[in-house]
Design an enzyme around this catalytic site. Structure first.
Site, PDB file in Angstrom:
ATOM      1  N   ASP A 257       0.853  -1.183   0.000  1.00 21.27           N
ATOM      2  CA  ASP A 257       0.000   0.000   0.000  1.00 21.27           C
ATOM      3  C   ASP A 257       0.892   1.237   0.000  1.00 21.27           C
ATOM      4  O   ASP A 257       1.856   1.324   0.768  1.00 21.27           O
ATOM      5  CB  ASP A 257      -0.904   0.008   1.234  1.00 21.27           C
ATOM      6  CG  ASP A 257      -1.939   1.114   1.176  1.00 21.27           C
ATOM      7  OD1 ASP A 257      -3.019   0.857   0.623  1.00 21.27           O
ATOM      8  OD2 ASP A 257      -1.674   2.212   1.685  1.00 21.27           O
TER       9      ASP A 257
ATOM     10  N   GLU B  39      -4.661   2.424  -4.206  1.00 25.24           N
ATOM     11  CA  GLU B  39      -3.196   2.423  -4.126  1.00 25.24           C
ATOM     12  C   GLU B  39      -2.662   1.124  -3.533  1.00 25.24           C
ATOM     13  O   GLU B  39      -1.518   1.060  -3.092  1.00 25.24           O
ATOM     14  CB  GLU B  39      -2.716   3.614  -3.294  1.00 25.24           C
ATOM     15  CG  GLU B  39      -3.074   3.567  -1.822  1.00 25.24           C
ATOM     16  CD  GLU B  39      -4.440   4.157  -1.504  1.00 25.24           C
ATOM     17  OE1 GLU B  39      -4.640   4.551  -0.347  1.00 25.24           O
ATOM     18  OE2 GLU B  39      -5.290   4.231  -2.420  1.00 25.24           O
TER      19      GLU B  39
END
Length: 256
Positions: free
Chosen positions: A125, A168
């Site tokens: 992430d 993301e």
């Protein structure tokens, strides 16, 4: 140029020998057959042909000839491949999308489960990604995600798979990989991404990632158990301050 020539003049390195053999067997049996076969045109370009071979009979029912009708399928095949790519690929990063990656992960898990092999998962992430978008714009954020996908894919083996899990967040599936091996890879990737420069317009950006690492345990019944544990590991890394790797072994693993 083609009158009197054998249809073998259309064959080449990529022509499937098994399909050709099936056509020959059907003709020997005096049966109709229809196949799709990759052949070559006059200038040596690979093309796809829809080939329909039909036995022709005389008044007594005896086969005297065969008619072979060939139709060029190349454009249709290319469109089919493009649509398949669109259905399985994340448009921004060029890696697997979530659906395709989950399908492949499930296949690899089933293989590992059946043959008692190792399988590791790394969940990534981008740290403070909202801040990147807010301060530099969405174009810059897109460049960060694309760079992450490219760099991670370049480090992976051919058997490994990476996909954009959402926003993301990225996921890497590593067959035949023990927990400690995946942890070493995740740490290397984290370090290299932190040192990476991303050019977005007139700006040069840097970013970091957090990573959660886990591996298949004997108690895992399907891939969702592994993915859930990878997610827990990822959030542990983020809670630990970000820009780090957290490893979480399966409860039944000897590495726990």
């Amino acid at each position: 140029e083609i009158i009197g020539q054998s249809t073998r003049m259309l064959y080449g390195p990529v022509t499937d020998a098994d399909t050709v053999a099936r056509m020959h067997d059907a003709m020997k049996a005096q049966q109709q057959i229809r196949v799709e076969l990759q052949c070559y045109n006059k200038v040596g370009e690979a093309i796809w042909l829809d080939i329909n071979v039909v036995p022709l009979r005389d008044d007594s029912g005896q086969v005297t000839h065969f008619a072979s009708i060939k139709r060029d399928l190349t454009a249709a095949k290319q469109l089919q491949e493009e649509l398949s790519t669109l259905a399985s690929t994340d448009a921004l990063t060029g890696i697997f999308n979530r659906r395709k990656l989950f399908e492949q992960a499930a296949i690899e898990f089933a293989r590992a489960y059946r043959y008692h092999r190792e399988l590791a998962v790394v969940m990534l992430d981008v740290d403070h990604f909202k801040r990147v978008n807010d301060e530099h714009g969405h174009f810059a954020g897109d460049q960060v995600l694309a760079a992450l996908g490219r760099h991670a894919r370049a480090l992976l083996r051919g058997s490994d798979m990476i996909g954009r899990w959402g926003g993301e967040e990225f996921m890497i599936v590593m067959p035949e990989t023990p927990l400690d091996g995946a942890a070493v890879f995740a740490e290397r990737l984290r370090e290299e991404l932190a040192a990476l420069s991303v050019v977005a317009g007139d700006e040069t950006l840097h970013f970091t990632v957090s990573a959660g690492v886990t591996a298949r345990g004997d108690g895992d019944q399907d891939i969702t158990h592994v993915l859930q544990r990878a997610d827990v590991a990822l959030y542990a890394a983020k809670n630990a301050g970000r820009n780090c790797v957290h490893v979480l072994a399966a409860p039944d693993s000897c590495a726990a």
